[in-house]
Write a protein that holds these residues in place. Structure first.
Motif, PDB file in Angstrom:
ATOM      1  N   MET A   1       0.843  -1.180   0.000  1.00 18.42           N
ATOM      2  CA  MET A   1       0.000   0.000   0.000  1.00 18.42           C
ATOM      3  C   MET A   1       0.888   1.242   0.000  1.00 18.42           C
ATOM      4  SD  MET A   1      -2.435   1.417   3.032  1.00 18.42           S
ATOM      5  CE  MET A   1      -3.940   0.550   2.727  1.00 18.42           C
ATOM      6  N   SER A   2       0.571   2.174  -0.840  1.00 19.09           N
ATOM      7  CA  SER A   2       1.321   3.423  -0.879  1.00 19.09           C
ATOM      8  C   SER A   2       0.583   4.465  -0.047  1.00 19.09           C
ATOM      9  CB  SER A   2       1.462   3.911  -2.315  1.00 19.09           C
ATOM     10  OG  SER A   2       2.028   5.194  -2.304  1.00 19.09           O
ATOM     11  N   VAL A  26       1.498  17.539   3.251  1.00 17.84           N
ATOM     12  CA  VAL A  26       0.941  16.567   4.193  1.00 17.84           C
ATOM     13  C   VAL A  26       2.002  15.544   4.567  1.00 17.84           C
ATOM     14  CG1 VAL A  26      -0.828  14.750   4.470  1.00 17.84           C
ATOM     15  CG2 VAL A  26      -1.333  16.786   3.089  1.00 17.84           C
ATOM     16  N   CYS A  27       1.898  15.037   5.784  1.00 13.65           N
ATOM     17  CA  CYS A  27       2.725  13.923   6.232  1.00 13.65           C
ATOM     18  C   CYS A  27       1.886  13.077   7.179  1.00 13.65           C
ATOM     19  CB  CYS A  27       3.971  14.440   6.953  1.00 13.65           C
ATOM     20  SG  CYS A  27       5.106  13.149   7.471  1.00 13.65           S
ATOM     21  N   ILE A  28       2.058  11.779   7.117  1.00 12.35           N
ATOM     22  CA  ILE A  28       1.437  10.872   8.081  1.00 12.35           C
ATOM     23  C   ILE A  28       2.570  10.145   8.786  1.00 12.35           C
ATOM     24  CG2 ILE A  28      -0.111   8.909   8.445  1.00 12.35           C
ATOM     25  CD1 ILE A  28      -1.562   9.726   5.861  1.00 12.35           C
ATOM     26  N   ASP A  40       9.106  11.274   1.395  1.00 12.74           N
ATOM     27  CA  ASP A  40       9.518  12.630   1.038  1.00 12.74           C
ATOM     28  C   ASP A  40       9.523  12.832  -0.469  1.00 12.74           C
ATOM     29  OD1 ASP A  40       9.866  13.283   3.704  1.00 12.74           O
ATOM     30  OD2 ASP A  40      11.990  12.729   3.717  1.00 12.74           O
ATOM     31  N   GLY A  41       9.341  11.761  -1.241  1.00 13.65           N
ATOM     32  CA  GLY A  41       9.381  11.845  -2.691  1.00 13.65           C
ATOM     33  C   GLY A  41       8.141  12.462  -3.315  1.00 13.65           C
ATOM     34  N   GLN A  44       3.945  16.931  -2.693  1.00 11.80           N
ATOM     35  CA  GLN A  44       3.249  17.678  -1.647  1.00 11.80           C
ATOM     36  C   GLN A  44       3.502  17.081  -0.261  1.00 11.80           C
ATOM     37  OE1 GLN A  44      -0.651  17.769  -3.778  1.00 11.80           O
ATOM     38  NE2 GLN A  44      -0.503  19.964  -3.396  1.00 11.80           N
ATOM     39  N   SER A  45       4.664  16.447  -0.120  1.00 11.64           N
ATOM     40  CA  SER A  45       5.062  15.903   1.174  1.00 11.64           C
ATOM     41  C   SER A  45       5.498  17.041   2.091  1.00 11.64           C
ATOM     42  CB  SER A  45       6.216  14.914   0.999  1.00 11.64           C
ATOM     43  OG  SER A  45       6.690  14.487   2.253  1.00 11.64           O
ATOM     44  N   LEU A  46       5.032  17.018   3.331  1.00 15.69           N
ATOM     45  CA  LEU A  46       5.420  18.020   4.315  1.00 15.69           C
ATOM     46  C   LEU A  46       6.823  17.709   4.800  1.00 15.69           C
ATOM     47  CD1 LEU A  46       4.628  20.420   6.139  1.00 15.69           C
ATOM     48  CD2 LEU A  46       3.680  18.755   7.747  1.00 15.69           C
TER      49      LEU A  46
END
Length: 140
Positions: A1-2, A26-28, A40-41, A44-46
Motif C-alpha cells: 500500500m502506498s 501533508v505527512c502521516i 519525502d518523494g 506535496q510531502s510536508l
C-alpha cells in the motif's frame, strides 16, 4: 500500500467550492515513535525532520500537550505557535505569515497538514479529520 496516495486524497478533501485547495503539504507519521508513513518523494510531502516527528508522536501518545503549549510545535525547522488541542487528538498551531498546522491522531497514526497563509484552516481541519477518521475506522 502506498501511503502517498493519502496525501493526494487529503489535499483534494481540502478544496472549497471554487476548487481552491487549502492544504499544500501533508505527512502521516506513526504514533509509536513518529516513523514516517508517507515518503519525502511526493511533491506535496510536508518537510519534517525525524526528531520533530518523534516529539510530535510522544505528545500524542502520552496525550500530554504541555510541551507544545510551552515550546510551540516544530515542523520543518519552523516553530508554530500552539493554538489549542481538542479531545486529546486534534492539535492546531499557526506561524504568522507562514501558515498553519493541523494534526489529528487516529489509533496508530498522526495526520499532519500545512495550510498556507491566506487559506482557510477550517478546510484543512476538515480534510485532516476525514483521513484520520478513515484510519480510525480501519482500526489504525
Amino acid at each position: 500500500m502506498s501511503w502517498d496516495s493519502y496525501i493526494d486524497n487529503l489535499v483534494a478533501q481540502s478544496k472549497d467550492s471554487s476548487g481552491q485547495s487549502h492544504v499544500d503539504s501533508v505527512c502521516i507519521i506513526g504514533i509509536d515513535g513518529g516513523g514516517k508513513w508517507t515518503t519525502d518523494g511526493h511533491s506535496q510531502s510536508l518537510s519534517i525532520e525525524p526528531a520533530e516527528c518523534a516529539a510530535i508522536a510522544s505528545c500524542f501518545k502520552s496525550k500530554d500537550f504541555t510541551n507544545f503549549m510551552s515550546s510551540g510545535v516544530r515542523i520543518g525547522g519552523q516553530k508554530y505557535q500552539f493554538l489549542r488541542e481538542e479531545d486529546k487528538k486534534l492539535v492546531l498551531a499557526k506561524k504568522k505569515e507562514f501558515g498553519a498546522i493541523t494534526m489529528q491522531a487516529s489509533k496508530t497514526a498522526i495526520v499532519i497538514a500545512h495550510i498556507p497563509e491566506g487559506c482557510q484552516q477550517g478546510n484543512g481541519n476538515k480534510a485532516v479529520g476525514v483521513i484520520a477518521e478513515y484510519l480510525e475506522n480501519l482500526n489504525m
